[in-house]
Each structure stands twice: as structure tokens, then as C-alpha cells.
Design an enzyme around this catalytic site. Structure first.
Site, PDB file in Angstrom:
ATOM      1  N   ASP A  38       0.800  -1.215   0.053  1.00  0.00           N
ATOM      2  CA  ASP A  38       0.094   0.091  -0.017  1.00  0.00           C
ATOM      3  C   ASP A  38       0.919   1.196  -0.111  1.00  0.00           C
ATOM      4  O   ASP A  38       2.167   1.111   0.360  1.00  0.00           O
ATOM      5  CB  ASP A  38      -0.806   0.129   1.317  1.00  0.00           C
ATOM      6  CG  ASP A  38      -1.777   1.269   1.487  1.00  0.00           C
ATOM      7  OD1 ASP A  38      -2.261   1.549   0.477  1.00  0.00           O
ATOM      8  OD2 ASP A  38      -1.785   1.802   2.558  1.00  0.00           O
ATOM      9  N   ASP A  93       0.030   4.976   1.259  1.00  0.00           N
ATOM     10  CA  ASP A  93      -0.342   5.830   2.237  1.00  0.00           C
ATOM     11  C   ASP A  93      -0.076   5.417   3.644  1.00  0.00           C
ATOM     12  O   ASP A  93      -1.270   4.154   3.800  1.00  0.00           O
ATOM     13  CB  ASP A  93      -1.659   6.782   2.191  1.00  0.00           C
ATOM     14  CG  ASP A  93      -1.772   7.547   0.772  1.00  0.00           C
ATOM     15  OD1 ASP A  93      -0.910   8.264   0.559  1.00  0.00           O
ATOM     16  OD2 ASP A  93      -2.796   7.212   0.027  1.00  0.00           O
ATOM     17  N   ASP A 140      -1.066  -0.824   5.899  1.00  0.00           N
ATOM     18  CA  ASP A 140      -1.453  -0.085   7.401  1.00  0.00           C
ATOM     19  C   ASP A 140      -2.863  -0.370   8.063  1.00  0.00           C
ATOM     20  O   ASP A 140      -2.914  -0.162   9.366  1.00  0.00           O
ATOM     21  CB  ASP A 140      -1.033   1.212   7.337  1.00  0.00           C
ATOM     22  CG  ASP A 140      -2.336   1.956   6.660  1.00  0.00           C
ATOM     23  OD1 ASP A 140      -2.669   2.872   7.184  1.00  0.00           O
ATOM     24  OD2 ASP A 140      -2.209   2.024   5.227  1.00  0.00           O
TER      25      ASP A 140
END
Length: 566
Positions: free
Chosen positions: A60, A62, A404
């Protein structure tokens, strides 16, 4: 967090973010690579992952490859949300004077939207800490609200919101502020937002005498708790407005160094994975324009030779990049979103007809779109079926995905697809360091708890004797005196234990305590990490501190009956 190496050495790295030719000193494959990794940088294993079987590693962007600075980025998001509440949703202008404490909220909390409460619970979904706005809820109030029913609340319905991503901390804090504001300033929030239920009563009671209606309304007004759901819904709407109009991303792109941490470990880690023969891919919900800006910063090419204009050099570290993925829906094969190829120079979509996807009617197979140049590696949309075809993997268990967000990145990819997963938990670095420095405190807590249990057992035994044994007056007096002494000891030990435990948890966070614990139980967040993350660590760059062929093995599980013995 700031860029680092495993041994704290930054020399020998050329260029911003380590994009020079010199090897990263802390990298496993470098001559200086360390065998002993600092506990804050270690990768922890819940479920076995043999990297020899992993053929593709995905990331990922961000809060994974790009670690945002909470003090600046979340403050920016907070200010933008408040501005939308005032200018678009009619909230009082005095909100514009509010400020954001980025250290207050933590992940793993649950917002009770209806009651205006913020909850921290254990893995069994028992509420352990609760606040109404910023007011600590007493134990009795907490029990009467959440522990006094025949059917236990699962805390998963529409009345609850889960704070499971760092992006949500600002909106959780703003929700708490609005709850307090509403309680302390009746009527300042537009009244129509609070009176929908009263309007519903009037519509239901048509035909009833007016006096009866008024009596019913007044009665319910006292009996029904004020609902705070609209506050949260308005905050979410304001956040969405900030994202839709591009306000946040435009400001971040203008001064990206202010909002995103530099991390010298990312590029060397990506290079090591590529050199080891793995396919490396990126799947992000951000669109190409913003992805290109951020990844230029992450991979350090934006300041190369003093030129701040973006380049496409960072793409060399990836086999495929999928933007605008709309995770978690992306992880469903039934999601029939079209896959577009992106022309990287202009940002235009290649396989379109005047902006319309090429027709796929009557074609249920997940074929890759036609007219995509073989060298194309950047796409938009699509779903996991397209990605599997691009990667040409034999099975989903050959993919490791790093993200995250428990729900957006980890849960769906593991539970539905069977991908191997790695969760990035930046808070973990401080968590394990505090744990490591608190061994003596933990031993003290265990001894106090054991002493308290022993005193209680003795007390129960003596009380049983008084109530059920045929004792003379003298024996009863002796036992009663001993009981009085034991009760005093128990009170002192209990107070010492509670105070020591309070101080211990405040070392992690002054309000919410240890991220992964509530008292002696794993927290709800820890339970999710354990269930859905095969691996977890504090920073994505930590992957470069281990061999790309490593076999990650979990520690042995212990049941309570085993733990005391083993």
C-alpha cells in the site's frame, strides 16, 4: 518516523532517501548488515510465512510506503474538516478557533455514535475504558451502559465506528470535541439535526389528540438519550468533502516534506526484493497524479541534481502499479471494475473510448484489456483477478501484501484471498521499547496480583468457616480478628496494584494506555492484528533488515494451563 538504519548510521547513502549507488548500511544483504536487530525494528510473526514461497510482494502507499507526519498532516486534515463543517454544514464559526491534539487518540478505539462515547475494549469486546467526549465515564455508568443487558452488543452495527487507521484519529478527536460542545452549548448546533426523531413521532401519531401527542413527545424527550450520531455523520461528510475537492492532496503535494517523513530504508529494501527475483507491486486508492508525487518523494528522485520536477525513475522499483484501486472492494473477484492502463506522462487512460471503458458486455472472463502496450506497468481500477493475471502467480498464497489498514489492506486480502499479510504499526516501535524498559515493573505487577489472589483465597476460606462451621465464641473472635487484618492487607495490596498498573499503562499513553492491552487482556486491536496479520512491524523498511528467503515462524501458543507450567 524519521529515516533510519539498523545501526543508526546514515553515512554512505547518496542522494535524498538513499537513491545513490552506495548500499544501505543496515540492509540484510549489505556487508554491514546486522544479525541483531533492534527490538523496535523487528518483524513479529503470528502465522508462518516462508519467503522462499513468496513470488510477489505488494505494498500500500499511504501510511505504508509513505509515512505521514501526524502533527502536520492530521492537523491539516482536522483544519480542513472543521472549515467544511462551518462553511458547508452550518456549524458555528467559533469552531474555527479549535485546535487539534494529535497525540490524544490512538488506533483500536470504537466510537459509540449514538451515545457520544469513545471506547477501548478487550479482545472479548468488554468495554474497559470509556469516555463521553473527554469526560471519563465511571465504572458504574460504564457497567450500566454496556454490561447490563441479556444480549451482548457486538459493537459492529451502524451505531459504531472503528478507529483502525491513522487517518481516522483527527475525526475521532473532532467527534469528542463536538460531543462536549453539544453538551455544554444547547442549541448552538442546528436544532433540526437533533429533532428528526420528534418529527417521526408526529408522523406516527397522526390522528391522536394534540394533547396526547405533546405528552408523548415530552415523555420520550426525558426517556430517550440524546443522539450524537449526526455529529459523527457530519464529520465524515466534511472529511469526504476535503478529499473530493482535492484540498488535502494539493496542499501535501506543494510541500510534501512537511507532511511525509523521509525514510532511507525504502529504496534499498525494494531493490533487494527485486534482486531476489520477486515481483514487486503497488496497490493504492490514490489516483496516478498524487501517487506519482508521493512516490517521487518516497524514492527520492524529486530533488535529484537539484531539479524538483517529478520523474518516473521510481517506477523501476515496481513491476506493476495499480492506482484508484478502491480497496477493500478491489479484493473481490466479483467486483467487475474495469482496468485502465495509465499513460504516465500525461496521466490519461489509454484503453478508453472518449473516457468510457472499452466494452466488456457478455464477456464474464477476467481478461486483461486489449490495446495495452506490453511495457505498460501503471493501471487504474480493476480488481484482484486482473492483478493475479499481471503477476502470473500460481496461487494466492504466493503473494505477500504489506499495508497499514486492518480492514482496507489486511483482513480482506487474507480472509478472502489467502494472501500472506504484513501490517505496518508505527506505534509499535515505542510500544516494544517501553515494554523492554519495564521488565521490573511487570514483575512487580505480577507479584502484587499473586499476593492479592492469595489474600483473597485466605479470606474466602475464613468467611466460609464463620458461616458454615460450628465454632465457639472464642474461635469466631480469632477468625474475625484475622479476617480484619487480611481485609486491611487486601485493601493495601489492591490499591498498590491498581496504582502501579495505572502508572505502567500511562508510560505507553496517558489516556488510553498500552495499545495492545487493556489491563491483562489483549486489546481489540491486538486481537485483530493476531487474527489477520501474518506478520507485523513498525515500519515497512524493516523488511529489508531480514533475508528475502527467511522463514518467519510464530512463537509457541500457550493456554493458561500451560503458561504457568512452561
Amino acid at each position: 518516523m524519521d529515516g533510519y538504519s539498523a545501526d543508526g548510521v546514515m553515512s554512505g547513502i547518496q542522494g535524498t532517501n538513499g537513491c545513490g549507488d552506495a548500499q544501505f548500511p543496515g540492509l540484510w544483504s549489505s556487508p554491514e548488515g546486522r544479525q541483531n536487530i533492534d527490538i523496535g525494528k523487528q518483524i513479529f510473526c503470528n502465522s508462518a510465512v516462508n519467503m522462499k514461497n513468496i513470488v510477489a510482494v505488494g505494498f500500500d502507499m499511504d501510511y505504508t510506503l509513505a509515512q505521514y507526519k501526524a502533527d502536520t498532516f492530521e492537523s491539516l486534515a482536522y483544519d480542513g474538516t472543521v472549515e467544511k463543517l462551518v462553511s458547508n454544514l452550518g456549524y458555528p464559526a467559533e469552531l474555527l478557533k479549535w485546535s487539534f491534539d494529535w497525540t490524544y487518540m490512538v488506533r483500536g478505539l470504537v466510537l459509540d455514535k449514538k451515545r457520544g462515547n469513545i471506547l477501548k475494549m478487550d479482545r472479548h469486546k468488554y468495554v474497559k475504558v470509556a469516555y463521553h467526549g473527554f469526560r471519563l465515564i465511571s465504572k458504574n455508568e460504564k457497567v450500566s451502559t454496556y454490561g447490563n443487558s441479556f444480549v451482548r452488543d457486538a459493537f459492529d452495527g451502524p451505531d459504531y465506528a472503528h478507529i483502525d487507521t491513522l487517518f481516522s484519529l483527527a475525526e475521532a478527536y473532532l467527534f469528542a470535541q463536538l460531543v462536549d460542545f453539544k453538551d455544554n452549548n444547547p442549541g448552538k448546533i442546528p436544532e433540526e439535526k437533533d429533532c428528526n426523531w420528534l418529527k417521526n413521532i408526529h408522523s406516527i401519531c397522526r390522528g391522536i389528540h394534540l394533547i396526547a401527542i405533546n405528552f408523548l413527545v415530552l415523555t420520550l424527550a426525558f426517556q430517550i438519550q440524546v443522539c450524537y450520531s449526526h455529529l459523527y455523520n457530519d464529520v465524515r461528510s466534511a472529511v469526504d468533502m476535503c478529499h473530493r475537492d482535492g484540498t488535502l492532496k494539493t496542499l501535501v503535494a506543494k510541500d510534501i516534506k512537511k507532511y511525509i517523513n523521509e525514510d532511507n530504508s525504502i529504496v534499498p529494501m525494494l531493490k533487494m526484493l527485486k534482486t531476489s527475483g520477486r515481483a514487486v507491486f503497488l496497490v493504492t486508492n490514490s489516483l496516478w497524479d498524487y501517487t506519482n508525487v508521493v512516490m517521487n518523494f518516497v524514492c527520492g528522485t524529486q530533488t535529484k541534481n537539484g531539479d524538483s520536477s517529478p520523474s518516473l525513475d521510481w517506477l523501476q522499483h515496481f513491476d506493476f502499479v495499480i492506482t484508484g484501486s478502491a480497496k477493500p472492494g478491489f479484493f473481490h473477484d466479483v467486483n467487475r471494475a474495469n482496468l485502465f492502463a495509465v499513460e504516465t506522462e500525461s496521466g490519461k487512460l489509454i484503453n478508453t473510448d472518449n473516457g468510457t471503458p472499452l466494452a466488456q458486455v457478455g464477456c464474464p472472463d477476467l481478461d486483461l484489456p486489449d490495446h495495452i502496450p506490453k511495457q505498460c506497468k501503471v493501471f487504474q481500477g480493476g480488481n484482484v483477478g486482473h492483478l493475479h493475471k499481471l503477476l502470473n502467480v500460481g496461487s494466492s498464497s504466493q503473494v505477500l501484501y504489506v499495508g497499514d489498514h486492518i480492514y482496507g489492506d489486511i483482513l480482506r486480502s487474507k480472509k478472502i484471498l489467502g494472501w500472506r499479510t504484513m501490517l505496518v504499526v508505527p506505534e509499535l516501535e515505542k510500544e516494544v521499547q517501553v515494554l523492554a524498559s519495564s521488565r521490573d515493573t511487570r514483575k512487580k505487577l505480577q507479584l502484587l496480583r499473586s499476593e492479592r489472589d492469595q489474600i483473597e483465597d485466605q479470606t474466602h476460606h475464613l468467611k466460609w468457616s464463620l458461616e458454615h462451621e460450628n465454632l465457639d465464641v472464642g474461635e469466631k473472635e480469632k477468625i474475625s480478628a484475622k479476617l480484619e487484618v487480611l481485609e486491611g492487607q487486601r485493601a493495601r495490596v489492591r490499591a498498590a496494584h491498581q496504582e502501579s498498573q495505572r502508572i505502567f499503562h500511562q508510560k505507553f499513553h496517558p489516556v488510553w494506555g498500552q495499545l495492545m492491552k487493556t489491563g491483562y487482556q489483549n486489546s481489540r486491536f491486538a486481537h485483530q492484528v493476531e487474527r489477520f496479520a501474518c506478520l507485523y512491524t513498525s515500519q515497512v523498511g524493516n523488511l529489508g533488515l531480514y533475508s528475502p528467503a527467511k522463514y518467519y515462524r510464530p512463537s509457541e501458543d500457550f493456554m493458561p494451563h500451560e503458561a504457568d507450567i512452561l
